[in-house]
Design a protein around this motif. Structure first.
Motif, PDB file in Angstrom:
ATOM      1  N   ASP A  51       2.565 -44.981   5.963  1.00  0.00           N
ATOM      2  CA  ASP A  51       4.284 -45.124   5.883  1.00  0.00           C
ATOM      3  C   ASP A  51       4.601 -44.551   8.270  1.00  0.00           C
ATOM      4  OD1 ASP A  51       5.103 -46.169   3.478  1.00  0.00           O
ATOM      5  OD2 ASP A  51       4.766 -44.134   2.834  1.00  0.00           O
ATOM      6  N   SER A  52       3.275 -44.275   7.872  1.00  0.00           N
ATOM      7  CA  SER A  52       3.808 -42.997   9.126  1.00  0.00           C
ATOM      8  C   SER A  52       3.842 -44.575  10.143  1.00  0.00           C
ATOM      9  CB  SER A  52       3.266 -42.469   9.522  1.00  0.00           C
ATOM     10  OG  SER A  52       1.355 -42.682   9.547  1.00  0.00           O
ATOM     11  N   ALA A  53       2.715 -45.749  10.044  1.00  0.00           N
ATOM     12  CA  ALA A  53       2.155 -46.496  11.135  1.00  0.00           C
ATOM     13  C   ALA A  53       3.310 -46.948  10.955  1.00  0.00           C
ATOM     14  CB  ALA A  53       1.067 -46.953  10.389  1.00  0.00           C
ATOM     15  N   ASP A  54       4.093 -47.355  10.228  1.00  0.00           N
ATOM     16  CA  ASP A  54       5.226 -48.481   9.859  1.00  0.00           C
ATOM     17  C   ASP A  54       6.330 -48.451  11.421  1.00  0.00           C
ATOM     18  OD1 ASP A  54       4.402 -49.965   7.863  1.00  0.00           O
ATOM     19  OD2 ASP A  54       5.975 -49.088   6.501  1.00  0.00           O
ATOM     20  N   VAL A  55       6.223 -46.900  11.393  1.00  0.00           N
ATOM     21  CA  VAL A  55       7.302 -46.312  12.811  1.00  0.00           C
ATOM     22  C   VAL A  55       6.750 -47.122  14.246  1.00  0.00           C
ATOM     23  CG1 VAL A  55       7.614 -44.337  11.917  1.00  0.00           C
ATOM     24  CG2 VAL A  55       6.093 -44.255  13.195  1.00  0.00           C
ATOM     25  N   TYR A  56       5.351 -47.506  14.052  1.00  0.00           N
ATOM     26  CA  TYR A  56       4.719 -48.601  15.656  1.00  0.00           C
ATOM     27  C   TYR A  56       5.040 -49.892  15.568  1.00  0.00           C
ATOM     28  CZ  TYR A  56       2.679 -43.507  16.711  1.00  0.00           C
ATOM     29  OH  TYR A  56       2.788 -42.005  16.445  1.00  0.00           O
ATOM     30  N   LEU A  57       5.663 -50.188  14.223  1.00  0.00           N
ATOM     31  CA  LEU A  57       5.560 -52.303  14.386  1.00  0.00           C
ATOM     32  C   LEU A  57       7.425 -51.464  14.687  1.00  0.00           C
ATOM     33  CD1 LEU A  57       2.920 -52.017  11.852  1.00  0.00           C
ATOM     34  CD2 LEU A  57       3.184 -52.645  14.272  1.00  0.00           C
ATOM     35  N   ASP A  58       7.887 -52.712  14.729  1.00  0.00           N
ATOM     36  CA  ASP A  58       9.249 -53.019  15.481  1.00  0.00           C
ATOM     37  C   ASP A  58       9.622 -54.532  14.613  1.00  0.00           C
ATOM     38  OD1 ASP A  58       8.415 -55.434  16.512  1.00  0.00           O
ATOM     39  OD2 ASP A  58       9.284 -54.707  18.760  1.00  0.00           O
ATOM     40  N   ASP A  94       3.026 -38.598  18.778  1.00  0.00           N
ATOM     41  CA  ASP A  94       3.647 -38.063  18.023  1.00  0.00           C
ATOM     42  C   ASP A  94       4.675 -38.752  18.258  1.00  0.00           C
ATOM     43  OD1 ASP A  94       4.373 -36.813  16.244  1.00  0.00           O
ATOM     44  OD2 ASP A  94       3.809 -34.986  16.648  1.00  0.00           O
ATOM     45  N   THR A  95       5.681 -38.780  17.007  1.00  0.00           N
ATOM     46  CA  THR A  95       7.161 -39.223  16.893  1.00  0.00           C
ATOM     47  C   THR A  95       7.805 -38.265  16.872  1.00  0.00           C
ATOM     48  OG1 THR A  95       7.199 -40.181  14.946  1.00  0.00           O
ATOM     49  CG2 THR A  95       6.430 -41.881  16.164  1.00  0.00           C
ATOM     50  N   LEU A 125      11.964 -39.277  17.101  1.00  0.00           N
ATOM     51  CA  LEU A 125      12.472 -41.007  18.007  1.00  0.00           C
ATOM     52  C   LEU A 125      12.095 -41.823  17.190  1.00  0.00           C
ATOM     53  CD1 LEU A 125      12.051 -38.920  21.528  1.00  0.00           C
ATOM     54  CD2 LEU A 125      13.845 -39.466  20.267  1.00  0.00           C
ATOM     55  N   ASP A 126      12.315 -42.643  17.310  1.00  0.00           N
ATOM     56  CA  ASP A 126      11.865 -44.417  17.575  1.00  0.00           C
ATOM     57  C   ASP A 126      11.300 -44.968  18.730  1.00  0.00           C
ATOM     58  OD1 ASP A 126      11.332 -46.498  16.478  1.00  0.00           O
ATOM     59  OD2 ASP A 126      13.233 -47.922  16.062  1.00  0.00           O
ATOM     60  N   PRO A 127       9.814 -44.576  18.852  1.00  0.00           N
ATOM     61  CA  PRO A 127       8.446 -45.782  19.706  1.00  0.00           C
ATOM     62  C   PRO A 127       9.075 -46.524  20.030  1.00  0.00           C
ATOM     63  CG  PRO A 127       7.191 -44.878  17.625  1.00  0.00           C
ATOM     64  CD  PRO A 127       8.320 -44.822  17.687  1.00  0.00           C
ATOM     65  N   THR A 128       9.311 -47.523  19.087  1.00  0.00           N
ATOM     66  CA  THR A 128       9.790 -48.959  19.450  1.00  0.00           C
ATOM     67  C   THR A 128      10.455 -49.280  20.160  1.00  0.00           C
ATOM     68  OG1 THR A 128      11.194 -49.500  17.439  1.00  0.00           O
ATOM     69  CG2 THR A 128       8.754 -49.687  17.334  1.00  0.00           C
ATOM     70  N   ASP A 129      11.883 -48.203  20.965  1.00  0.00           N
ATOM     71  CA  ASP A 129      13.477 -48.874  21.326  1.00  0.00           C
ATOM     72  C   ASP A 129      12.605 -47.338  22.727  1.00  0.00           C
ATOM     73  OD1 ASP A 129      15.209 -46.797  22.232  1.00  0.00           O
ATOM     74  OD2 ASP A 129      16.131 -48.595  21.290  1.00  0.00           O
ATOM     75  N   ALA A 130      12.433 -48.927  23.946  1.00  0.00           N
ATOM     76  CA  ALA A 130      12.134 -48.046  24.947  1.00  0.00           C
ATOM     77  C   ALA A 130      12.407 -47.100  25.680  1.00  0.00           C
ATOM     78  CB  ALA A 130      12.501 -49.646  26.408  1.00  0.00           C
ATOM     79  N   GLU A 131      13.890 -46.815  25.692  1.00  0.00           N
ATOM     80  CA  GLU A 131      14.475 -45.238  26.200  1.00  0.00           C
ATOM     81  C   GLU A 131      14.163 -44.356  24.894  1.00  0.00           C
ATOM     82  OE1 GLU A 131      15.999 -44.935  28.248  1.00  0.00           O
ATOM     83  OE2 GLU A 131      15.937 -47.248  28.873  1.00  0.00           O
ATOM     84  N   GLN A 132      13.822 -44.489  24.086  1.00  0.00           N
ATOM     85  CA  GLN A 132      13.364 -42.978  23.078  1.00  0.00           C
ATOM     86  C   GLN A 132      11.697 -43.545  23.405  1.00  0.00           C
ATOM     87  OE1 GLN A 132      14.334 -42.706  18.679  1.00  0.00           O
ATOM     88  NE2 GLN A 132      17.068 -44.666  19.530  1.00  0.00           N
ATOM     89  N   ARG A 133      10.677 -44.250  23.425  1.00  0.00           N
ATOM     90  CA  ARG A 133       9.657 -44.057  24.123  1.00  0.00           C
ATOM     91  C   ARG A 133       9.772 -42.931  25.408  1.00  0.00           C
ATOM     92  NH1 ARG A 133       8.465 -48.859  22.993  1.00  0.00           N
ATOM     93  NH2 ARG A 133       8.333 -49.962  25.146  1.00  0.00           N
ATOM     94  N   ARG A 134      10.776 -43.103  26.130  1.00  0.00           N
ATOM     95  CA  ARG A 134      10.295 -42.747  27.612  1.00  0.00           C
ATOM     96  C   ARG A 134      10.539 -40.761  27.015  1.00  0.00           C
ATOM     97  NH1 ARG A 134      14.176 -40.476  31.435  1.00  0.00           N
ATOM     98  NH2 ARG A 134      13.566 -40.322  33.256  1.00  0.00           N
TER      99      ARG A 134
END
Length: 529
Positions: free
Chosen positions: A380-387, A411-412, A423-432
């Motif tokens: 489930d945690s791996a899903d946050v790395y997929l958009d 870590d998210t 945060l959502d790492p698939t979003d560029a701003e949240q990844r920053r």
């Protein structure tokens, strides 16, 4: 179960990092004759049998029975080594027909004037001692020791039988020297196991049944996961089994079709209602579905004792269910843990297991369920790395993609100032922001808007590299990271080296931006590691 300690082999297989070249039958036969010639004129009986058993193990591993063809070649050859092979194969051949053919071929060679090997007439004639077994009280696995010979010739056949997946298949078998020491070890293990272990003497006929049936099941499995020693000692173990006399009659497999399964499920729910279980159990569609799965599993994998419960058997059931292709549905997944626990309690009561054994069984099931829940949470945690835009059909490619993105953003959840943020790492701003979270020393200056140029450049480079890793563009960044990681560098050390390469190639583009030559950057990355 007792450890497996084989006697020294007559010869060792050559180890090599390369696959051996295919060998012709005549070339193989020439090597066989050389092996028997090296035995000399007065070898020990066990030495001859070990050589022959290992030879037969080689063609067992390939699934190509060369026995009949080698018998024919040996009969035509008519030399002393050929006669030695025929005499040995007449004793150890897999079936009665092969042994008879080898015996006839040997007689033909002798008629042509070649003497029979001196040891041939008494090969395999060892006295039969006692047979003993240890087993877990649940019936998941058992170690069986049969003793043969006495004094200097004393040895034993030790087999490990698994009743979890294939109903008593032999997954390991060896010939052991000093069987009295192995027997003492089995006694010690049984004493240490207390109520959870069984230690008993086994009649020779039953031991033969267990060995022959168990090896036959192993032979029927495609690519069985056996020990490295199994193939070498398989033929010798079967030869010794024949010394144990007539095998016991196998127990008739009970009928456990749809009606019997329905009756068992009814008895299970009656137990849950009348006796109570550790978990509250509702008799509804989902719990019934799980009970049906358990009954069907027992019928398929443990036909002689389909309702038997054991830690390994139920762990295998859970692995099979969760690794299967079918979507269970939320209701069934939610019901499954409680039903399996209750099924274990019911089986333990029915089989007369002690309170300690029942507690150990339930504890083992809980451990498996916890591990499976952790595995699910990791998925489930791996899903946050997929958009959802990734089109990765290859499982290995998906694993690499997740490894790359998890390396970029380990870590998210991060802390910036006094705030903990998920945060959502698939979003560029949240990844920053997740990148910023890794530099707590910059947080105060960022908040005060007095961020100096050096700090700004460092953060910009780290963000750029993280984005490159995330998108795998250029791919040379991730390749360099894997090379450096393979040399033992930690993540921060890897990223620092990549930053140094990037910094060397940065040039001003505008007042507020930088650019780099991609070819030069990739060339610099290729030099890392």
């Amino acid at each position: 179960m007792v450890r497996m300690s084989p006697v020294s082999r007559v010869r060792k297989k050559q180890s090599s990092s390369e696959e051996p070249e295919p060998q012709s039958l005549t070339g193989f036969f020439k090597d066989v004759l050389g092996d028997y010639a090296n035995l000399g004129t007065e070898p020990g009986h066990l030495e001859v049998e070990l050589l022959t058993s290992e030879l037969m193990g080689q063609w067992w591993e390939t699934g190509d029975d060369l026995g009949p063809e080698l018998v024919e070649l040996a009969a035509d050859k008519g030399t002393a080594p050929a006669a030695a092979f025929l005499a040995a194969f007449a004793s150890l051949g897999d079936d009665e027909g092969q042994r008879a053919d080898a015996g006839e071929a040997l007689a033909g060679v002798v008629k042509r004037g070649l003497p029979e090997p001196e040891w041939a007439a008494t090969l395999g004639e060892f006295g039969v001692g006692e047979c003993w077994r240890t087993a877990d009280v649940y019936g998941d696995a058992s170690s069986l020791l049969c003793v043969f010979g006495e004094g200097d010739t004393a040895h034993g056949v030790l087999a490990l039988l698994d009743f979890v997946e294939f109903d008593g298949w032999v997954k390991d078998v060896v010939v052991v020297e000093a069987p009295d020491e192995v027997l003492a070890e089995m006694r010690g293990q049984a004493a240490e196991g207390g109520e959870l272990m069984v230690f008993e003497q086994v009649p020779p006929g039953r031991a033969r049944l267990l060995l022959e049936d168990g090896i036959a099941i192993t032979d029927s499995i495609e690519d069985p996961e056996v020990s490295a020693d199994f193939s070498r000692f398989r033929a010798l173990a079967l030869s010794r089994a024949r010394l144990l006399g007539e095998p016991e009659q196998a127990e008739e497999t009970p009928e456990f079709g749809e009606q019997e399964q329905a009756d068992a499920i009814a008895a299970f729910f009656a137990f849950a209602a009348d006796e109570g279980t550790a978990a509250e159990l509702d008799d509804d569609e989902a719990t019934r579905a799980v009970a049906e799965m358990l009954a069907e599993f027992g019928a398929e994998h443990d036909p002689r004792r389909p309702l038997r419960v054991g830690p390994e058997k139920l762990a295998f059931f859970l692995d099979t269910v969760f690794d299967g292709d079918d979507d269970l549905g939320e209701d069934i997944e939610a019901a499954l843990p409680d039903v399996v626990r209750a099924w274990a309690e019911w089986g333990a009561r029915r089989d007369g297991l002690s309170e300690e054994a029942t507690g150990t069984l339930l504890g083992a099931i809980d451990e498996v369920l916890e591990e499976l829940a952790e595995d699910d949470s990791e998925v489930d945690s791996a899903d946050v790395y997929l958009d959802g835009t990734e089109n990765v059909d290859d499982p290995e490619a998906l694993v690499d993609l997740l490894a790359r993105r998890m390396f970029a953003i380990p870590d998210t959840v991060t802390v910036i100032g006094d705030d903990e943020l998920e945060l959502d790492p698939t979003d560029a701003e949240q990844r920053r922001l997740l990148v910023v979270g890794e530099f707590p020393e910059y947080h105060e200056s960022l908040a005060g808007d007095d961020f100096d140029e050096q700090e700004r450049m460092r953060l910009a480079m780290r963000t750029t590299i993280v984005d490159q890793l995330w998108d795998n563009d250029p791919a040379a960044v991730w390749e360099a990271a894997k090379r450096l990681g393979g040399k033992g560098l930690e993540r921060e050390e890897v990223l620092s080296q990549v930053e140094q390469v990037l910094a060397k190639h940065l040039e001003p583009a505008t007042e507020s931006s930088m650019e780099f030559d991609l070819d030069d950057y990739e060339a610099g990355l290729s030099s890392l590691g």
